[in-house]
Design a protein around this motif. Structure first.
Motif, short mmCIF file in Angstrom:
data_model
loop_
_atom_site.label_atom_id
_atom_site.label_comp_id
_atom_site.label_asym_id
_atom_site.label_seq_id
_atom_site.Cartn_x
_atom_site.Cartn_y
_atom_site.Cartn_z
N SER A 1 0.84 -1.20 0.00
CA SER A 1 0.00 0.00 0.00
C SER A 1 0.87 1.25 0.00
N ASP B 1 -2.87 3.26 -3.81
CA ASP B 1 -2.93 1.80 -3.75
C ASP B 1 -3.20 1.31 -5.17
N THR C 1 1.16 2.26 7.54
CA THR C 1 0.01 1.61 6.92
C THR C 1 -0.80 0.85 7.96
#
Length: 571
Positions: A100, A125, A525
């Protein structure tokens, strides 16, 4: 509850089919791309007070827009801190493929404020990942079972198990992700990137890509050379070759990093870890522990049992950044006196040898690498190669038998020739002992990619160099990104000294060594996982996963349903 969800799904699927049953003249617009290129981005707060996120729609297949449900792409933006100095957008990607990138602007901006002042930092993403339309290959339990197979076990039974599981992964990727799986690849993603550029109103983009993101950058530059401004490719996959060829450097890379960097380091600090006074002695102790775990896995806690494969995985994970050396060393030392280990030492073992990436990342990793370029499909070839690699590079060499791409349901098209012709100057960075993208492949890509400059970082083995505390590298990259001054020829920088024997996973630095940017992004993340704006598809997907519906149930109607929900919300 399951019956009710099925009924709702059936009704909405029927509604989608009715909605699509319109005259052909209405169903196929004169400009099928207009619905995508005229979107308006709605920015919402996410992952902290300064970061903003938005979602855009892209065709499932850029070569046949309008055929099949749309995909959604999640993007983030950290606006330039000094608008008067702004020189454009900097699109950034952490690689994987499958990682991500939504929090990466925060990571970069906190470490390199000069770049955050001059650029709008744009994370995203890629399709298949995280908050974008996702694909699915393995459940968490299946992934854990697969990563705990002892790849050094060369019994006929275990070899057949590895081959069978590899084929099952490929089959499940298709069964659980449907036709979308075919379109999670580099070619489609770079066209998503160009849509991001267009919707941001930028004539050209600047780009910073790490690891697998270097292939994205090189591919984008090849397809859209007139839209390339300043591109930096850090920790280079051999993007001028097939994925199979480029990944075949990894057994060498991880073995070298383990032997010459980590084992030499733990031997240097034998007074702290008592693991051997030489790298050879330390390797012998590690191998002895592995053999013991192969015979008898160790129950570390009620929730965690360490296997021989788990020892491999934790060791491999620590090789990406030297910041992981003290933590790994502490865990290895604790294993040698486990019966008298403290609670903190046992926790260190579980932390070091616990989670190894995750099933979501590997779903996209398989999809991109298997879809992009052609793979050898002969299991006998992979058995022979894994035997050779295993003897030469035992840390991960035997695992080369596990190749889902050998059973992939789709055949790759003829690959695009990525040679850099007609592309503005591109800056490449690589450390000499990078385990995941070894220098040998980076040098070959550099030589085949016209007008590139290679910055080699000597006495260094980290994966992900820029914005990880190396002042020399940071100065070279900043001069390029801020002033357009790229080295006239290939050049070098010294590496950052290895850390001292100290481990603190919460610290920004370990033993005086700055935190690795890719590790920092991974931590962000996870930290902000629940703070991104909710959307219909993510919420529905999460609900279905919690209900544990059968696998055969999802592909038939889920893409249509989510496509309809997302399109309606966009309208």
């Amino acid at each position: 509850m399951r019956r009710r969800v099925f009924a709702v799904g059936t009704i909405l699927t029927a509604a989608a089919l009715v909605a699509s049953a319109v005259p052909a003249a209405q169903a196929v617009p004169a400009d099928p791309l207009r619905k995508y290129t005229t979107q308006r981005l709605e920015w919402k707060p996410c992952a902290g007070s300064r970061l903003r996120c938005a979602t855009l729609l892209a065709p499932r297949d850029w070569h046949r827009p309008g055929v099949g449900p749309d995909v959604k792409i999640a993007i983030s933006r950290l606006k330039a801190a000094k608008p008067e100095q702004r020189r454009g957008v900097l699109l950034i990607n952490p690689g994987g493929p499958g990682a991500s990138g939504l929090t990466l602007p925060l990571a970069i901006g906190s470490v390199v404020p000069a770049i955050a002042q001059a650029y709008d930092l744009i994370g995203f993403d890629p399709r298949g990942v995280g908050r974008s339309t996702r694909i699915r290959c393995q459940t968490a339990a299946e992934y854990e079972r697969f990563t705990n197979i002892d790849m050094r076990d060369r019994s006929s039974e275990n070899i057949q198990r590895v081959l069978r599981e590899s084929q099952q992964i490929a089959d499940n990727c298709h069964r659980r992700s449907g036709e979308l799986l075919r379109y999670v690849n580099t070619d489609q993603t770079v066209r998503d990137m160009d849509l991001i550029r267009s919707l941001l109103g930028a004539r050209k983009i600047n780009y910073l890509g790490y690891s697998g993101g270097t292939r994205l950058g090189a591919y984008y530059a090849t397809v859209f050379p007139d839209r390339v401004d300043r591109f930096v490719l850090d920790s280079n996959n051999e993007f001028t070759a097939s994925w199979e060829e480029s990944l075949n450097w990894q057994p060498l890379g991880f073995e070298r990093r383990f032997n010459e960097d980590f084992l030499a380091w733990i031997a240097k600090h034998d007074k702290t870890y008592h693991y051997g006074r030489t790298a050879r002695q330390a390797r012998a102790r590690w191998e002895a522990r592995r053999a013991a775990l192969q015979q008898s896995p160790l129950k570390v806690s009620d929730t965690f049992t360490l296997t021989a494969a788990g020892l491999d995985n934790g060791t491999v994970l620590a090789m990406y950044s030297a910041n992981g050396f003290p933590q790994l060393a502490t865990a290895l030392a604790a294993l040698e006196h486990f019966d008298s280990a403290t609670t903190e030492e046992k926790q260190a073992i579980q932390t070091a040898f616990g989670p190894f990436f995750d099933a979501d990342l590997y779903a996209v990793y398989y999809s991109v690498t298997c879809n992009d370029t052609r793979w050898t499909r002969d299991s006998a070839y992979w058995l022979a190669l894994s035997e050779r690699f295993g003897r030469q590079y035992p840390l991960i060499g035997y695992s080369w038998l596990a190749q889902p791409c050998a059973y992939w349901p789709f055949r790759a098209d003829r690959p695009l020739k990525v040679d850099g012709r007609g592309v503005p100057p591109v800056l490449m960075i690589n450390s000499v002992h990078d385990p995941a993208t070894p220098i040998e492949g980076a040098v070959r890509a550099h030589r085949r990619f016209a007008n590139s400059r290679l910055l080699t970082v000597e006495n260094e083995g980290d994966h992900g160099i820029y914005a990880s505390g190396n002042k020399c590298v940071q100065d070279v990259v900043n001069r390029f990104l801020l002033a357009g001054r790229i080295p006239a020829r290939d050049t070098t920088c010294p590496g950052v000294p290895l850390p001292e024997p100290r481990s603190d996973s919460r610290a920004r630095a370990v033993g005086g060594r700055p935190q690795n940017i890719l590790v920092h992004n991974w931590e962000l993340t996870r930290q902000y996982a629940d703070s991104f704006p909710a959307d219909a598809e993510t919420g529905l997907a999460g609900l279905l996963q919690r209900l544990d519906l059968p696998d055969w149930f999802l592909p038939d109607w889920f893409p249509l349903l989510t496509g309809l929900v997302v399109r309606r919300s966009a309208d």
